[in-house]
Design a protein around this motif. Structure first.
Motif, mmCIF file in Angstrom:
data_model
loop_
_atom_site.group_PDB
_atom_site.id
_atom_site.type_symbol
_atom_site.label_atom_id
_atom_site.label_comp_id
_atom_site.label_asym_id
_atom_site.label_seq_id
_atom_site.Cartn_x
_atom_site.Cartn_y
_atom_site.Cartn_z
ATOM 1 N N LEU A 16 46.846 4.933 -20.884
ATOM 2 C CA LEU A 16 45.401 4.906 -20.671
ATOM 3 C C LEU A 16 45.051 4.668 -19.207
ATOM 4 O O LEU A 16 44.129 5.298 -18.669
ATOM 5 C CB LEU A 16 44.752 3.819 -21.534
ATOM 6 N N ASN A 17 45.762 3.792 -18.558
ATOM 7 C CA ASN A 17 45.360 3.337 -17.225
ATOM 8 C C ASN A 17 46.188 3.907 -16.074
ATOM 9 O O ASN A 17 45.783 3.793 -14.916
ATOM 10 C CB ASN A 17 45.420 1.804 -17.173
ATOM 11 N N GLY A 18 47.336 4.510 -16.392
ATOM 12 C CA GLY A 18 48.178 5.023 -15.326
ATOM 13 C C GLY A 18 49.011 3.921 -14.701
ATOM 14 O O GLY A 18 48.743 2.732 -14.877
ATOM 15 N N VAL A 19 50.040 4.328 -13.955
ATOM 16 C CA VAL A 19 50.908 3.346 -13.306
ATOM 17 C C VAL A 19 51.634 4.025 -12.152
ATOM 18 O O VAL A 19 51.985 5.207 -12.223
ATOM 19 C CB VAL A 19 51.923 2.755 -14.328
ATOM 20 N N GLY A 20 51.826 3.286 -11.062
ATOM 21 C CA GLY A 20 52.616 3.781 -9.945
ATOM 22 C C GLY A 20 52.125 5.070 -9.335
ATOM 23 O O GLY A 20 52.925 5.940 -8.994
ATOM 24 N N GLY A 21 50.814 5.226 -9.213
ATOM 25 C CA GLY A 21 50.289 6.447 -8.618
ATOM 26 C C GLY A 21 50.177 7.616 -9.578
ATOM 27 O O GLY A 21 49.705 8.692 -9.205
ATOM 28 N N ARG A 22 50.605 7.418 -10.815
ATOM 29 C CA ARG A 22 50.483 8.476 -11.820
ATOM 30 C C ARG A 22 49.227 8.230 -12.655
ATOM 31 O O ARG A 22 49.010 7.133 -13.150
ATOM 32 C CB ARG A 22 51.714 8.513 -12.712
ATOM 33 N N ALA A 23 48.418 9.255 -12.791
ATOM 34 C CA ALA A 23 47.130 9.123 -13.471
ATOM 35 C C ALA A 23 47.316 8.924 -14.962
ATOM 36 O O ALA A 23 48.146 9.570 -15.602
ATOM 37 C CB ALA A 23 46.285 10.364 -13.223
ATOM 38 N N GLY A 24 46.522 8.002 -15.523
ATOM 39 C CA GLY A 24 46.464 7.827 -16.964
ATOM 40 C C GLY A 24 45.324 8.638 -17.539
ATOM 41 O O GLY A 24 44.616 9.364 -16.835
ATOM 42 N N PHE A 25 45.125 8.480 -18.844
ATOM 43 C CA PHE A 25 44.100 9.294 -19.504
ATOM 44 C C PHE A 25 42.698 8.986 -19.001
ATOM 45 O O PHE A 25 41.856 9.884 -18.909
ATOM 46 C CB PHE A 25 44.165 9.092 -21.016
ATOM 47 N N LYS A 26 42.422 7.735 -18.677
ATOM 48 C CA LYS A 26 41.081 7.400 -18.179
ATOM 49 C C LYS A 26 40.750 8.210 -16.926
ATOM 50 O O LYS A 26 39.631 8.732 -16.792
ATOM 51 C CB LYS A 26 40.986 5.906 -17.873
ATOM 52 N N GLN A 27 41.695 8.322 -16.028
ATOM 53 C CA GLN A 27 41.452 9.068 -14.799
ATOM 54 C C GLN A 27 41.313 10.563 -15.078
ATOM 55 O O GLN A 27 40.422 11.225 -14.545
ATOM 56 C CB GLN A 27 42.593 8.841 -13.804
ATOM 57 N N VAL A 28 42.186 11.085 -15.928
ATOM 58 C CA VAL A 28 42.136 12.515 -16.252
ATOM 59 C C VAL A 28 40.827 12.860 -16.964
ATOM 60 O O VAL A 28 40.198 13.885 -16.679
ATOM 61 C CB VAL A 28 43.346 12.908 -17.110
ATOM 62 N N ALA A 29 40.406 11.987 -17.891
ATOM 63 C CA ALA A 29 39.140 12.219 -18.594
ATOM 64 C C ALA A 29 37.962 12.125 -17.638
ATOM 65 O O ALA A 29 36.984 12.882 -17.762
ATOM 66 C CB ALA A 29 38.981 11.214 -19.731
ATOM 67 N N GLY A 30 38.042 11.195 -16.677
ATOM 68 C CA GLY A 30 36.984 11.085 -15.687
ATOM 69 C C GLY A 30 36.886 12.323 -14.816
ATOM 70 O O GLY A 30 35.785 12.800 -14.498
ATOM 71 N N GLU A 31 38.030 12.872 -14.415
ATOM 72 C CA GLU A 31 38.035 14.101 -13.636
ATOM 73 C C GLU A 31 37.381 15.235 -14.420
ATOM 74 O O GLU A 31 36.575 16.009 -13.889
ATOM 75 C CB GLU A 31 39.481 14.492 -13.293
ATOM 76 N N ARG A 32 37.763 15.337 -15.688
ATOM 77 C CA ARG A 32 37.237 16.422 -16.530
ATOM 78 C C ARG A 32 35.733 16.271 -16.729
ATOM 79 O O ARG A 32 34.984 17.261 -16.709
ATOM 80 C CB ARG A 32 37.949 16.422 -17.881
ATOM 81 N N LYS A 33 35.267 15.054 -16.895
ATOM 82 C CA LYS A 33 33.835 14.827 -17.068
ATOM 83 C C LYS A 33 33.059 15.295 -15.843
ATOM 84 O O LYS A 33 32.020 15.972 -15.969
ATOM 85 C CB LYS A 33 33.581 13.339 -17.329
ATOM 86 N N LEU A 34 33.530 14.943 -14.655
ATOM 87 C CA LEU A 34 32.860 15.371 -13.429
ATOM 88 C C LEU A 34 32.880 16.889 -13.291
ATOM 89 O O LEU A 34 31.887 17.507 -12.890
ATOM 90 C CB LEU A 34 33.521 14.726 -12.214
ATOM 91 N N ALA A 35 34.017 17.485 -13.628
ATOM 92 C CA ALA A 35 34.126 18.940 -13.514
ATOM 93 C C ALA A 35 33.233 19.645 -14.519
ATOM 94 O O ALA A 35 32.698 20.718 -14.241
ATOM 95 C CB ALA A 35 35.576 19.362 -13.720
#
Length: 493
Positions: A146-165
């Motif tokens: 959900l949150n990502g780790v070590g510079g790798r995006a989790g689902f929250k970040q990916v979903a946020g990107e998709r929402k903006l797009a």
């Protein structure tokens, strides 16, 4: 003249037989070595080999049954989680004082955590939900996903990107609305997978001319002329959302002050078109900020939590509102959730031979459709928030629950890879193994009886033969002793 040597030889033979019988009586076995069994040894070895093979199969069945019992427990829990999530989605509303707006995402996150933890179930270090890749966890940890780790995006970040797009900077769902004299044009802002896609347009009156979506990027037009529309005339426009669902906007003509969902009939076609353009802009923006946002979350979940053979995709931006497509995610920049085997036939990815001609398959993969569907719906809800200060919260929540309900509908139980289908197939494997185990038990008993008759000495028969030999030996000893005293000297006495 008496053949003393032959007599002693017979006595020795009877003594050897007597000793052997005593040994059989004490040990209960006909022979102490295979050589003593004569031709029966070949049958004895064959029977023992057959029993050993059956024992091996039964040990395999014991191991398989243990794993199947654990799998059954996990699948039952997954079914319960799905049923609870479905019941919550069907209820739909925000609850008293909107409490569900706050608790539903938290509850979804908790269920998401449980489901992903169950996917990493293992028995003595052997993981059960990665197909034949059993030596490592098949999925990442829930928090990291959900949150990502070590510079790798989790689902929250990916979903946020998709929402903006999907929303675009003007929150019009990547659509452009323009009014020119008597015509309003609604167009997609480019050729890309984001935002709302034009589907169909219709009107209830001949006084409004509409043209369906066409071109690249697609656009449609609404033209007003003479005579003007009358109050109650409608224009309906349908859109395809990022998750594949359809939504509709309906605008109704009115002669009064327009409210949401209405446009004013002006003094002429140009004024009416201007009012329609303003109403359309408001309706599109409202649709984008509510139902599009929900659809975007599910589209992101569909991409992030990939199923069999699917590639995890991410938005190519930033800036996300002008990106032109999706790009494959890599293990360096994105949490790739599933690390197990990706077989088109999960059940046969792990097999066990339980009989001479019987093999049972009991492999399960976390990326099967039923499991992935549950994970996606829980994740899509878990990353949402519905603050009281946001006027779109209620509609976004309702839209989200409608999509959740549709995705978790038990009508999908007939689909291959559904939770119900997996459970039934595993149950069939367990039933087959159980039936074969019973057959092995019966067969082993039959072979054991045959082996016992071949190897076990019959106590009553041996005892009777010992008594008979004992009598003969005693008589032979007495006779031989008497004969041994015979001589010419003794005779002349």
């Amino acid at each position: 003249m008496f053949p003393l040597a032959n007599g002693i030889k017979n006595i020795t033979s009877m003594k050897e037989r007597y000793d052997k019988l005593q040994s059989q009586l004490s040990s209960g076995e006909k022979a102490s070595t295979l050589a003593e069994m004569g031709s029966d040894r070949y049958f004895d070895l064959a029977l023992r080999q057959r029993i050993a093979r059956i024992d091996g199969y039964q040990q395999s069945i014991t191991t398989v049954n243990l794993r199947l019992e654990v799998l059954d427990t996990v699948m039952s829990r997954l079914d319960t989680v799905e049923a609870d999530a479905r019941a919550g989605a069907i209820s739909g509303g925000g609850g008293t004082t909107g409490i569900n707006y706050q608790t539903t995402p938290t509850l979804a996150a908790s269920r998401f955590d449980e489901v992903l933890t169950l996917m990493n179930t293992d028995i003595a270090g052997r993981y059960l939900f990665g197909g034949n890749r059993t030596d490592d966890r098949p999925v990442e940890t829930p928090y990291d996903l959900l949150n990502g780790v070590g510079g790798r995006a989790g689902f929250k970040q990916v979903a946020g990107e998709r929402k903006l797009a999907d929303l675009g900077t003007d929150h019009l769902g990547r659509l452009d609305i323009t009014s020119a004299t008597d015509t309003v044009t609604l167009a997609e802002d480019g050729v890309h997978p984001f935002g709302m896609k034009l589907s169909t347009i219709s009107t209830t009156t001949a006084n409004i001319a509409v043209t369906p979506p066409a071109g690249s990027p697609p656009q449609l037009t609404v033209q007003f002329g003479t005579p003007l529309p009358v109050a109650g005339d409608k224009v309906q426009i349908s859109f395809t959302m990022p998750d594949g669902t359809e939504e509709q906007i309906s605008l109704t003509a009115t002669t009064g002050t327009p409210i949401a969902g209405e446009f004013q009939i002006g003094a002429d076609a140009d004024a009416t078109a201007a009012s329609f353009g303003t109403a359309l802009t408001g309706a599109v923006q409202h649709l984008a900020e509510t139902k599009l946002v929900s659809a975007s979350a599910f589209a992101a979940a569909d991409s992030f939590f990939n199923g069999q053979g699917e590639q995890v995709m991410r938005v190519a931006g930033p800036p996300y509102d002008t990106s032109t497509g999706l790009v494959p995610a890599t293990s360096a920049n994105t949490m790739l959730w599933y690390k197990g085997e990706d077989s088109p036939d999960p059940r046969n990815s792990v097999t066990a031979r339980v009989g001479e001609g019987t093999v049972v398959g009991y492999g399960v993969q976390a990326n099967e459709s039923g499991i992935v569907n549950l994970v996606r719906t829980l994740a899509a809800v878990a990353v949402q928030n519905f603050p009281d200060s946001d006027p779109t919260s209620e509609e976004r929540y309702t839209s989200l629950m409608q999509r959740n309900s549709a995705r978790l509908a038990d009508t999908k139980d007939n689909n291959p890879g559904s939770l119900a289908a997996i459970t039934v197939e595993l149950g069939l494997a367990q039933s087959t193994a159980g039936a074969i185990d019973e057959r092995h038990t019966d067969h082993t008993a039959q072979l054991g009886n045959m082996l016992e008759r071949m190897e076990t000495a019959p106590t009553e028969t041996i005892a009777m033969e010992i008594l008979a030999l004992k009598t003969r030996l005693e008589a032979s000893y007495q006779t031989t002793a008497m004969l041994s005293q015979l001589s010419l000297v003794n005779y002349m006495r």
